[in-house]
Design an enzyme around this catalytic site. Structure first.
Site, PDB file in Angstrom:
ATOM      1  N   GLU A  47      14.761 -14.240  -0.224  1.00  0.00           N
ATOM      2  CA  GLU A  47      15.040 -15.397   0.627  1.00  0.00           C
ATOM      3  C   GLU A  47      13.947 -16.451   0.522  1.00  0.00           C
ATOM      4  O   GLU A  47      14.111 -17.580   1.008  1.00  0.00           O
ATOM      5  CB  GLU A  47      15.161 -14.958   2.093  1.00  0.00           C
ATOM      6  CG  GLU A  47      16.308 -13.982   2.365  1.00  0.00           C
ATOM      7  CD  GLU A  47      16.219 -13.404   3.778  1.00  0.00           C
ATOM      8  OE1 GLU A  47      15.332 -13.860   4.550  1.00  0.00           O
ATOM      9  OE2 GLU A  47      17.017 -12.513   4.095  1.00  0.00           O
ATOM     10  N   ASP A  98       0.833  -1.194   0.000  1.00  0.00           N
ATOM     11  CA  ASP A  98       0.000   0.000   0.000  1.00  0.00           C
ATOM     12  C   ASP A  98       0.877   1.257   0.000  1.00  0.00           C
ATOM     13  O   ASP A  98       1.914   1.313   0.667  1.00  0.00           O
ATOM     14  CB  ASP A  98      -0.873  -0.022   1.258  1.00  0.00           C
ATOM     15  CG  ASP A  98      -1.883   1.097   1.305  1.00  0.00           C
ATOM     16  OD1 ASP A  98      -2.685   1.203   0.363  1.00  0.00           O
ATOM     17  OD2 ASP A  98      -1.868   1.860   2.293  1.00  0.00           O
TER      18      ASP A  98
END
Length: 516
Positions: free
Chosen positions: A249, A199
């Site tokens: 990751e 957002d």
């Protein structure tokens, strides 16, 4: 990919409290399967007081009890994954709720404290600091500053909130803020979430000087003026690089940014190889139903994709804008145009987003009593603007009257029109000419095409008021008629049309896919 945006308050209510929840999504996964979508973008479900319906987060690592709990979300993730669908969660890094423990601590600690350094506090201007620190406005209306009462009971500093006063902006120059976001990212990724819609991705960094905006600056949501210091500051890219390192990751995850930045070269910066994977480009959402405007919007989205090397994204609506049926004219005309624009959108290369209810052809043209409005824009503008409630009304599933199977209770968090009996999922389910049937067929056909290798389309139409294009590596020609007259169809076999054809002609407000 085709991703389906679920506004959880309005999708399906499983417990009768009038508000949609996560179990309601689980109970209706069959609807998502029938649409053949590739996954879900889930609007905010983190713990929140709900002033801005989840975009004021008080605990970013918990599910709000209104929607269920963490275990319910885990079951939803597992259910979607079992159907080969992904789940993208909304992430709100620009601000917190004023009920977040950090902000409560900031108010109690006083000026100059480490607790206040997590947010943007400043002394006021004028005699005794009675004026806001600068002239920045809030997106929801009124000033972007609120004055606090200090622990000793005296009037004190001001804090920045680009949205509602209950949404204080975080200070992204403070390392604590970034460290905490990393913990939040890993919490949800470890749960199995496949990525995030970020957002206000263009608004996280603020200039240190916090200078006034120019008096002649036109304040608009879409950033078109580099002088508006509230948005698109250079430091925002360091934030996205840090988010990207965490996502890297977890192979297979992705970040989608809400980037209200107009110029293509600035938009593309957010999509560099070490920042966002994708970003929403809103040009098509804003375009009127006119051939030139639609082509300009598409070209803008494709240019941004080529400049950044990322796949383009397309959406006709979301939880913040007027639904396309109403935006294009309401009634039969608005619905016909919305159906035509669906075929245009799905013919384009890239990722398409469908906002829940668009597949039913829902409008947003009905009157909601003022005492039922919930959007903070209504109060912040002194009742000058109604806000976004009209595009967030719950979905109708079955039956002839409200709540149309959305809830087992009688009351819904926003009222539902008495005129939607013909728009329910059940009413459209067996109708081969319904908007729901068109969505199902169009998405299924789209998935049968080979994935595009380049964000390129070739424009071929020479007719006024019409657009005709083919993806560079696509099997079909898409044509849309925005004029007021029928036009001859080009050569080819009709694969799908948004409405009835007129012999060998394409009527107004209609689109068609052709194969040749």
């Amino acid at each position: 990919m085709v991703l389906y945006q679920i506004y959880p308050r309005s999708f399906a209510d499983s417990d009768g409290d009038g508000v949609g929840d996560l179990q309601g999504v689980i109970d209706h996964i069959g609807h998502l399967e029938s649409l053949d979508v590739d996954g879900v973008w889930l609007s905010p479900i983190m713990r929140s007081p709900g002033v801005d319906h989840g975009y004021d987060v008080s605990d970013p690592r918990d599910v709000d009890p209104l929607f269920g709990d963490v275990d319910t979300l885990r079951r939803l993730v597992d259910a979607l994954h079992s159907k080969r669908m992904v789940l993208i969660m909304d992430l709100v890094p620009n601000h917190t709720s004023s009920e977040h423990p950090w902000f409560v601590e900031a108010l109690a600690a006083g000026p100059g404290s480490p607790e206040r350094a997590r947010y943007i506090f400043r002394d006021g201007r004028g005699e005794d600091g009675t004026q806001p620190p600068n002239n920045w406005p809030s997106v929801f209306g009124g000033p972007a500053w609120t004055r606090v009462t200090e622990p000793d009971g005296t009037p004190g500093q001001w804090y920045l909130h680009l949205f509602a006063p209950q949404q204080p902006d975080l200070n992204w120059s403070n390392p604590e803020v970034a460290d905490d976001l990393e913990r939040t990212l890993r919490f949800w990724l470890d749960l199995g979430v496949d990525g995030f819609r970020i957002d206000v991705a263009h608004g996280l960094a603020k200039p240190a000087e916090l200078a006034d905006l120019p008096d002649d600056l036109e304040i608009v949501q879409l950033v078109v003026d580099a002088r508006d210091a509230r948005w698109d500051r250079p430091g925002v890219h360091d934030v996205h690089r840090r988010i990207r390192r965490v996502l890297d990751e977890h192979p297979g995850t992705a970040a989608f940014g809400e980037v209200w930045v107009g110029p293509v070269e600035r938009f593309a910066r957010y999509l560099r190889s070490d920042e966002l994977h994708f970003a929403f480009h809103f040009a098509l959402t804003d375009a009127p139903f006119e051939a030139d405007a639609i082509r300009t919007a598409i070209d803008s989205g494709l240019e941004a994709a080529r400049a950044s090397g990322a796949a383009p994204t397309w959406a006709l609506s979301n939880h913040d804008v007027v639904r396309e049926v109403t935006r294009y004219g309401n009634g039969d005309v608005g619905l016909s145009r919305a159906r035509a624009m669906l075929l245009v959108t799905l013919a384009l290369p890239g990722i398409a987003f469908v906002y829940n209810g668009a597949e039913l052809g829902l409008p947003s043209d009905f009157s909601i009593p003022h005492d039922r409005l919930t959007d903070p824009t209504w109060e912040r503008t002194g009742h000058a603007e109604l806000g976004r409630d009209h595009c967030r009304v719950p979905l109708p599933w079955t039956g002839l009257r409200p709540p149309y199977g959305f809830s087992v209770g009688d009351e819904t968090w926003l009222p539902m029109p008495e005129t939607w009996a013909g728009l329910t999922v059940a009413a459209q389910d067996a109708d081969p000419d319904s908007t729901l049937a068109l969505y199902r067929q169009a998405i299924r056909i789209r998935h049968s095409w080979a994935a595009p290798t380049t964000p390129v389309v070739h424009w071929t139409s020479k007719l006024d008021g019409c657009l005709e294009f083919r993806r560079e590596d696509g099997p079909i020609v898409c044509m849309i008629n925005t004029s007021r007259r029928s036009v001859p169809l080009p050569a080819g076999d009709v694969v799908l049309s948004s409405g009835s054809l007129d012999g060998g002609h394409l009527p107004p407000d209609t689109a068609v896919w052709l194969e040749n």
